[in-house]
Design a protein around this motif. Structure first.
Motif, PDB file in Angstrom:
ATOM      1  N   LEU A  38      46.126  33.845  24.614  1.00  0.00           N
ATOM      2  CA  LEU A  38      46.922  34.466  25.677  1.00  0.00           C
ATOM      3  C   LEU A  38      47.963  33.509  26.246  1.00  0.00           C
ATOM      4  O   LEU A  38      49.093  33.909  26.520  1.00  0.00           O
ATOM      5  CB  LEU A  38      46.005  34.958  26.804  1.00  0.00           C
ATOM      6  CG  LEU A  38      45.103  36.151  26.469  1.00  0.00           C
ATOM      7  CD1 LEU A  38      44.299  36.570  27.688  1.00  0.00           C
ATOM      8  CD2 LEU A  38      45.917  37.335  25.966  1.00  0.00           C
ATOM      9  N   LEU A 274      42.375  38.875  34.585  1.00  0.00           N
ATOM     10  CA  LEU A 274      42.978  38.796  33.258  1.00  0.00           C
ATOM     11  C   LEU A 274      41.941  39.097  32.176  1.00  0.00           C
ATOM     12  O   LEU A 274      42.193  39.862  31.240  1.00  0.00           O
ATOM     13  CB  LEU A 274      43.579  37.407  33.049  1.00  0.00           C
ATOM     14  CG  LEU A 274      44.222  37.131  31.686  1.00  0.00           C
ATOM     15  CD1 LEU A 274      45.430  38.016  31.478  1.00  0.00           C
ATOM     16  CD2 LEU A 274      44.604  35.668  31.563  1.00  0.00           C
ATOM     17  N   GLN A 278      41.889  42.373  29.773  1.00  0.00           N
ATOM     18  CA  GLN A 278      41.932  42.149  28.329  1.00  0.00           C
ATOM     19  C   GLN A 278      40.774  42.856  27.624  1.00  0.00           C
ATOM     20  O   GLN A 278      40.919  43.361  26.513  1.00  0.00           O
ATOM     21  CB  GLN A 278      41.870  40.648  28.022  1.00  0.00           C
ATOM     22  CG  GLN A 278      41.999  40.333  26.533  1.00  0.00           C
ATOM     23  CD  GLN A 278      41.582  38.922  26.200  1.00  0.00           C
ATOM     24  OE1 GLN A 278      40.682  38.365  26.840  1.00  0.00           O
ATOM     25  NE2 GLN A 278      42.222  38.323  25.214  1.00  0.00           N
ATOM     26  N   VAL A 288      51.901  38.262  28.799  1.00  0.00           N
ATOM     27  CA  VAL A 288      51.302  37.216  29.635  1.00  0.00           C
ATOM     28  C   VAL A 288      52.285  36.052  29.727  1.00  0.00           C
ATOM     29  O   VAL A 288      52.679  35.481  28.711  1.00  0.00           O
ATOM     30  CB  VAL A 288      49.953  36.747  29.057  1.00  0.00           C
ATOM     31  CG1 VAL A 288      49.366  35.633  29.921  1.00  0.00           C
ATOM     32  CG2 VAL A 288      48.983  37.926  28.967  1.00  0.00           C
ATOM     33  N   TRP A 297      51.327  39.229  34.145  1.00  0.00           N
ATOM     34  CA  TRP A 297      51.167  39.993  32.921  1.00  0.00           C
ATOM     35  C   TRP A 297      51.382  41.468  33.220  1.00  0.00           C
ATOM     36  O   TRP A 297      51.426  41.890  34.383  1.00  0.00           O
ATOM     37  CB  TRP A 297      49.790  39.758  32.292  1.00  0.00           C
ATOM     38  CG  TRP A 297      48.627  40.178  33.144  1.00  0.00           C
ATOM     39  CD1 TRP A 297      48.123  41.438  33.293  1.00  0.00           C
ATOM     40  CD2 TRP A 297      47.820  39.326  33.975  1.00  0.00           C
ATOM     41  NE1 TRP A 297      47.057  41.427  34.147  1.00  0.00           N
ATOM     42  CE2 TRP A 297      46.846  40.144  34.582  1.00  0.00           C
ATOM     43  CE3 TRP A 297      47.815  37.954  34.242  1.00  0.00           C
ATOM     44  CZ2 TRP A 297      45.895  39.635  35.451  1.00  0.00           C
ATOM     45  CZ3 TRP A 297      46.869  37.459  35.112  1.00  0.00           C
ATOM     46  CH2 TRP A 297      45.923  38.277  35.705  1.00  0.00           C
TER      47      TRP A 297
END
Length: 772
Positions: A38, A274, A278, A288, A297
């Protein structure tokens, strides 16, 4: 609010040390998990170059990553190439030896010396040259010195982790493996003799010395020097010397720094969001971006796109939303969530209003006066919401009470319902969530889901700004004998929120003041009271609307005039028609008018499959009724009945020609007016969208059994008779006399079914599912 906060503060204080350990381990785990995929190995930009102090944990994370990433380059690439070029320094000694000799005999010198010393005897001693090799050269000492220092970094990291238990077993084992490989490298026969010299070597002196001796071109020693320069950029502190920065590598539990703890808690919360997004397949995490002190993001939630924006608290932001307050610096909450395209209202490059974000903040109170400090944090966030004009927000804290079983919310801070608050204040609320670092992953994700759900609900798709205003009755009275003066109109703003409205003055604000009228520059009629009690009222109201239309056209540029005139005409005609129908419903007895229209339209008036729509019949009846009233009154402006004939024709054309292919036309529904067929007829031989739309019109007609040529004849008649021009004159032109109104009536209705509307009703199938 005290009932929403735990009172067992001593127990919370005891838990604090455990919470910090959980925070450190979890943040490190998440950073390592997301570093390559990421963050693309760029998370260092979050804290490198920041004007804020660096979190010690982030320095530890930075060192750990470097040890992992750089060790592969050193052990698997650079060292094998160094071994193949391990330099040996050669020296030559001159000796005088007896046989057997070790060196190479220098016969010339030996014979010359023997002849001078004992010319009659053979030589018993020999002059020799002995070549010696040594590994004690600067290049090799540099290699061993770098190996020693890099291994010390690995061991320091393992020592710190043994004290703090930040790394996972797998990550710790990776470092142990690196340490063992370095130990084996330092135990080889070619490195062991150099260890003592390498321990005392000064790299700052040795590196330039070695660099100067290297030949141009590719060289493993040069690669080693470049590698070490990257590794040496380990300390991240913005100021201070290396020794001071090395002390910063002490982990957080050794530093009782409240701000450091707060930053770590905020970072943990952002990383958990996050990770949660995800892991949700329907969320579609993307874009991101990591920058200094900021992490952002995009994601999809319930099929809508949002932006998540985390900013390290107290850091400045160039991306902060412009403040709606004067003499105040721009501020940015720790976390904000916005729609992908938030609504903005601007006028002449000036921002009037913008859709507020969902505001999320986190607080990790220090042990002293925790309840008081939590209350202060709530008040600060409420103030920040006021500055951002954000009605909804959330506060995460490990010290609020545990939610009720089956719930995720610990409490809601909102205005007291029993006390007065204005229409905007009643919508402000702040939700409390208990998010402790030792919360189980299942409970944590449920509460993160609850926060996202609240954010999505508070960020709805907003309607486009439009006029929803209505006039206050000037005849109203009250106990104080006050009368309407400064304000005479209520202006609801559903694009901002339900129940949000302003009190404005119709003449001073509507269509003029962009601060309170958010449709300035759009085609819209001002709010008005349509009280039609008699023919004089009807004429007065029609005159006002037409005068407004004429004045509005004078303010429009020539480029936009035709398009704006069409839209404005439609609105005026609709408003005039509504007043005509209002008068008709109060006074009308339409038996004679309906009898006449039945004779004109025959079966297509009501009983045929192609008969006129009920609303069209109502429009025509009101027009005929007002026509007869005008005959009796002697009024000279016959706009009212003529407008109704045009509205009826426009409605049926839209119902029978536009509606069947409404999703195929390139013209939007609100832009399709009585002038559209005229425009398309003019463009029937051309190219582009207008030709495409004309062909669609012809296609619709042929599906009803009408020949293209026959349809074109009717459209030509509509064009030649200039019906659309007459319609625009009715909306905002000069008074219409009886003769012109009669001609328009004959073109549209006719006497014996020869009007355009009669032909359309008889020949074109209606779209019965279409209800404009």
């Amino acid at each position: 609010m005290s009932h929403q906060i735990q009172h067992s503060l001593s127990a919370a204080t005891q838990e604090r040390g455990l919470w910090l350990q959980h925070l450190q381990r979890r943040v490190m785990q998440l950073l390592l998990r997301h570093d390559q995929k990421l963050f693309q190995g760029q998370f260092r930009t979050f804290y490198v170059g920041s004007s804020l102090p660096t979190l010690p944990l982030l320095q530890f994370y930075d060192r750990h990553l470097k040890l992992q990433l750089f060790s592969a380059d050193l052990l698997d690439d650079i060292l094998p190439r160094v071994r193949t070029q391990w330099g040996l320094q050669t020296s030559q000694l001159s000796l005088n030896e007896e046989a057997p000799v070790r060196g190479e005999i220098d016969w010339a010198r030996t014979i010359a010396r023997t002849l001078s010393e004992s010319p009659d005897q053979p030589p018993l001693r020999f002059d020799t040259r002995l070549r010696q090799q040594s590994m004690h050269i600067p290049e090799n000492v540099l290699v061993v010195a770098i190996l020693l220092r890099f291994r010390q970094m690995v061991q320091d990291t393992l020592s710190d982790d043994q004290r703090e238990e930040t790394l996972s077993n797998q990550e710790r084992q990776q470092l142990v493996s690196i340490d063992e490989r370095l130990e084996r490298e330092l135990a080889t026969p070619y490195t062991r003799p150099l260890i003592e010299d390498a321990r005392t070597a000064d790299l700052e002196t040795l590196i330039p010395q070695v660099s100067a001796q290297l030949h141009p071109g590719g060289n493993p020693y040069r690669d080693l020097i470049a590698w070490w320069e990257h590794v040496s950029a380990l300390y991240i502190g913005a100021t201070g010397n290396a020794a001071e920065q090395q002390r910063h590598l002490t982990l957080l539990s050794k530093r009782r720094d409240a701000q450091m703890t707060q930053w770590l808690y905020e970072l943990w919360l952002a990383l958990e969001f996050l990770t949660f997004i995800q892991g949700a397949p329907e969320a579609h995490l993307s874009n991101v971006i990591v920058t200094c002190d900021q992490l952002r993001w995009s994601f999809i939630w319930e099929k809508r796109r949002f932006h998540f924006y985390f900013q390290r608290q107290l850091s400045s932001s160039k991306d902060a939303s412009p403040s709606a307050w004067q003499n105040m610096p721009m501020v940015q909450p720790s976390i904000t969530i916005t729609r992908e395209n938030p609504l903005k209202i601007e006028h002449k490059n000036t921002l009037i209003w913008q859709e507020p974000p969902f505001v999320l903040s986190a607080v990790f109170p220090i042990p002293e006066h925790e309840e008081q400090r939590l209350g202060e944090a709530i008040q600060r966030l409420l103030g920040l919401m006021q500055v951002q004009r954000a009605p909804q927000g959330a506060l995460c804290c490990p010290l609020v009470i545990e939610p009720e079983p089956g719930q995720d919310i610990s409490g809601v801070v909102k205005p007291e319902e029993s006390q007065y608050a204005n229409s905007v204040s009643t919508h402000i609320s702040l939700t409390l969530y208990k998010l402790a670092p030792d919360l189980s992953l299942d409970h944590l994700q449920k509460r993160l889901h609850a926060i996202l759900f609240q954010a999505v609900v508070s960020l709805p798709e907003r309607v486009a700004p439009a006029c929803h205003g209505f006039m206050l009755d000037v005849d109203s009275i009250n106990d104080s004998n006050d009368s309407l003066q400064a304000f005479d109109t209520v202006c609801p703003k559903p694009h901002i929120g339900s129940g949000v409205f302003d009190l404005v003055h119709s003449k001073h604000h509507c269509g003029r003041d962009p601060r309170v009228c958010h449709i300035v520059g759009q085609v819209a009629l001002p709010p008005r009271v349509a009280r039609v009690l008699n023919m004089d009222d009807l004429k007065l109201q029609i005159d006002k609307l037409r005068d407004y239309g004429a004045a509005s056209l004078l303010q429009i540029s020539d480029v936009d005039r035709e398009n704006v005139a069409e839209q404005l005409s439609s609105q005026i005609l609709h408003s005039v028609g509504s007043m005509v129908e209002q008068y008709f419903e109060k006074h009308g007895d339409v038996q004679s008018q309906e009898k006449y229209l039945r004779e004109v339209f025959g079966d297509y008036w009501k009983h045929h499959l192609r008969s006129l729509a009920e609303e069209t019949r109502h429009i025509l009846l009101s027009g005929e009724y007002v026509w007869d009233e005008y005959e009796k009154s002697g009024l000279k402006d016959w706009a009212a009945p003529a407008i109704q004939y045009c509205r009826a024709l426009e409605r049926e054309i839209k119902r029978r020609i536009y509606a069947p292919k409404r999703f195929d036309y390139t013209i939007k529904e609100k832009s399709w007016t009585l002038g559209t067929p005229k425009l398309l007829y003019e463009s029937r031989e051309g190219k582009g969208n207008n030709r495409f739309n004309w062909d669609l019109m012809v296609e619709v007609a042929t599906q009803s059994g009408v020949l293209p040529k026959e349809f074109e004849v009717i459209m030509k008649r509509l064009y030649d008779e200039q019906v659309s021009n007459a319609r625009n004159d009715l909306a905002h032109g000069k008074p219409i006399d009886k003769q012109r109104a009669r001609k328009l009536r004959e073109i549209i209705i006719g006497h014996k079914g020869n009007g355009i509307l009669c032909w359309i009703a008889e020949n074109l199938d209606p779209d019965r599912e279409y209800h404009p």
